[in-house]
Write a protein that holds these residues in place. Sequence first.
Motif, PDB file in Angstrom:
ATOM      1  N   VAL A 210       0.839  -1.200   0.000  1.00 54.04           N
ATOM      2  CA  VAL A 210       0.000   0.000   0.000  1.00 54.04           C
ATOM      3  C   VAL A 210       0.874   1.250   0.000  1.00 54.04           C
TER       4      VAL A 210
ATOM      5  N   ARG B  30       2.060   1.731  -3.534  1.00 52.68           N
ATOM      6  CA  ARG B  30       0.970   2.150  -4.430  1.00 52.68           C
ATOM      7  C   ARG B  30       0.525   3.588  -4.157  1.00 52.68           C
ATOM      8  N   GLU B  31       0.574   3.997  -2.901  1.00 53.60           N
ATOM      9  CA  GLU B  31       0.075   5.314  -2.506  1.00 53.60           C
ATOM     10  C   GLU B  31       1.173   6.367  -2.369  1.00 53.60           C
TER      11      GLU B  31
ATOM     12  N   ASP C  65       2.661   8.267  -4.318  1.00 58.66           N
ATOM     13  CA  ASP C  65       2.454   9.535  -5.022  1.00 58.66           C
ATOM     14  C   ASP C  65       1.606  10.507  -4.205  1.00 58.66           C
ATOM     15  N   LYS C  66       0.926  10.019  -3.172  1.00 64.01           N
ATOM     16  CA  LYS C  66       0.118  10.882  -2.297  1.00 64.01           C
ATOM     17  C   LYS C  66       0.923  11.402  -1.104  1.00 64.01           C
TER      18      LYS C  66
ATOM     19  N   ILE D  54      -0.894   4.298   7.801  1.00 62.78           N
ATOM     20  CA  ILE D  54      -1.361   3.309   6.829  1.00 62.78           C
ATOM     21  C   ILE D  54      -1.337   1.917   7.448  1.00 62.78           C
TER      22      ILE D  54
END
Length: 92
Positions: free
Chosen positions: A66, A69-70, A72-73, A87
Amino acid sequence: MDGYPPLDQAFEVAQRPPGHEDNASQAMETFVKLFAAHQRTIWLYLSTMLPTQNDVDDVFQETSLVLWREFDKFTVGTNFGVWACTIAFNRV
């Protein structure tokens, strides 16, 4: 097999805008450095909430995916450890 990437990866690379490879490799390098610096903290944090090492390992692996995948945030320059542990908490 013959030194070429699988066709689906080659197609994905062909679809990227010019200069994207540099941004992607820089993002990966940044992620790897931050993750390596905080992986023990994340694992220890999970171990305080889960009853067995197998549970910790499973949630750590899920959290790692996760995070990637995340990524970029994530705002570079803020606290990666806090972001990662938040997370991780949401995976438990």
